[in-house]
Design a protein around this motif. Structure first.
Motif, PDB file in Angstrom:
ATOM      1  N   VAL A 179      53.376  19.423  24.739  1.00 29.68           N
ATOM      2  CA  VAL A 179      53.814  18.423  25.219  1.00 29.68           C
ATOM      3  C   VAL A 179      52.544  17.967  26.338  1.00 29.68           C
ATOM      4  O   VAL A 179      52.328  16.581  25.993  1.00 29.68           O
ATOM      5  N   VAL A 191      52.299  22.270  28.872  1.00 35.51           N
ATOM      6  CA  VAL A 191      53.880  22.483  28.704  1.00 35.51           C
ATOM      7  C   VAL A 191      54.252  22.456  27.055  1.00 35.51           C
ATOM      8  O   VAL A 191      53.408  21.737  26.358  1.00 35.51           O
ATOM      9  N   ALA A 193      57.342  22.639  24.456  1.00 37.01           N
ATOM     10  CA  ALA A 193      58.673  22.342  23.994  1.00 37.01           C
ATOM     11  C   ALA A 193      59.116  23.148  22.868  1.00 37.01           C
ATOM     12  O   ALA A 193      58.550  23.263  21.832  1.00 37.01           O
ATOM     13  N   GLU A 201      66.550  21.510  22.830  1.00 38.31           N
ATOM     14  CA  GLU A 201      65.158  22.015  23.269  1.00 38.31           C
ATOM     15  C   GLU A 201      65.087  22.448  24.678  1.00 38.31           C
ATOM     16  O   GLU A 201      66.180  22.157  25.572  1.00 38.31           O
ATOM     17  N   ARG A 203      61.867  23.435  27.771  1.00 39.38           N
ATOM     18  CA  ARG A 203      60.610  23.275  27.953  1.00 39.38           C
ATOM     19  C   ARG A 203      60.231  24.274  29.034  1.00 39.38           C
ATOM     20  O   ARG A 203      60.791  24.663  29.938  1.00 39.38           O
ATOM     21  N   SER A 205      56.144  25.830  31.071  1.00 43.15           N
ATOM     22  CA  SER A 205      54.858  25.595  31.428  1.00 43.15           C
ATOM     23  C   SER A 205      53.997  27.014  31.744  1.00 43.15           C
ATOM     24  O   SER A 205      54.657  27.850  32.324  1.00 43.15           O
ATOM     25  N   ALA A 216      59.078  29.144  26.996  1.00 43.68           N
ATOM     26  CA  ALA A 216      60.118  28.260  26.478  1.00 43.68           C
ATOM     27  C   ALA A 216      61.348  28.652  25.332  1.00 43.68           C
ATOM     28  O   ALA A 216      62.079  28.119  25.513  1.00 43.68           O
TER      29      ALA A 216
END
Length: 226
Positions: A179, A191, A193, A201, A203, A205, A216
């Motif tokens: 992302v 980041v 997803a 979804e 997400r 980091s 994730a």
């Protein structure tokens, strides 16, 4: 060779005093500042990786006497991977005494995962060459101790678990999308997803794509109640 005050303080953080201080200096010398008279830490890094691996394999056998090879392998990988070595290096502040060339210093080399991880492995080798296996083992177990106790959680391969969970239910594997990437080159934040075919979804980091993908996937597993 007489060590500087900073190096002596680093010895205290390691819990080991060198009889041959030149080994410690070499372990903390990056290739960007090496010369014909100053050897870098690459050879020691090679050795330290093997010493760390042996100690971790032995410690895992003692920690869980009923674990299978299939259970031990991911735990071992979690304990010896470069990111873990870099985390330990940060805890003893290797960066404060790492010897770098100007270009590496300007690009934030004292905080780079690869440089810190390599230096930590080289320090392990330096202790091994200076004092033998037992001092190296004691230092490693002291610095890695809490991680060994909690490694089952750290070793869970969330991407594999998620894919197997989906396949068991006749669903297609997830996709992973980058992302964003922010931060300087020496300290990036990715980041990622993790997305299912129906659009669900999650997400997460992290400082590497691999870690962000794993995080994730773990978040998506939690969302699915898996």
């Amino acid at each position: 060779m007489k060590l500087s005050a900073d190096m002596r303080a680093f010895e205290q953080r390691l819990g080991y005093q060198f009889q041959r201080p030149e080994l410690l200096v070499r372990a903390l010398t990056h290739g960007s500042v090496s010369s014909a008279t100053r050897t870098d830490n690459q050879r020691l890094e090679f050795l330290g990786d093997r010493v760390l691996g042996l100690v971790m394999a032995d410690a895992l056998l003692d920690h869980d006497k009923s674990a299978t090879e299939g259970q031990l392998a991911p735990r071992f990988n979690a304990l010896v991977r470069k990111e873990t070595c870099a985390e330990v290096a940060r805890e003893v502040d290797v960066g404060a005494v790492l010897k770098l060339g100007r270009s590496e210093m300007m690009s934030g080399g004292r905080r780079k995962i690869a440089l810190l991880g390599d230096a930590m492995e080289a320090v392990i080798a330096a202790v091994y060459r200076d004092g033998g296996m037992e001092p190296a083992r004691r230092m490693i177990l002291r610095l890695w101790g809490a991680r060994i106790a909690s490694v089952e959680a750290d070793a869970r391969d969330s991407k594999t678990v998620l894919q197997e969970w989906l396949q068991a239910r006749g669903q297609t594997p997830p996709t992973y999308e980058a992302v964003s990437r922010t931060g300087p080159d020496h300290a990036p934040v990715f980041v990622i997803a993790a997305r299912l075919a129906d659009g669900t979804e999650a997400r997460a980091s992290a400082t590497s794509k691999r870690q962000a993908e794993q995080a994730a996937a773990a978040a998506l597993l939690n969302l699915l109640g898996a």
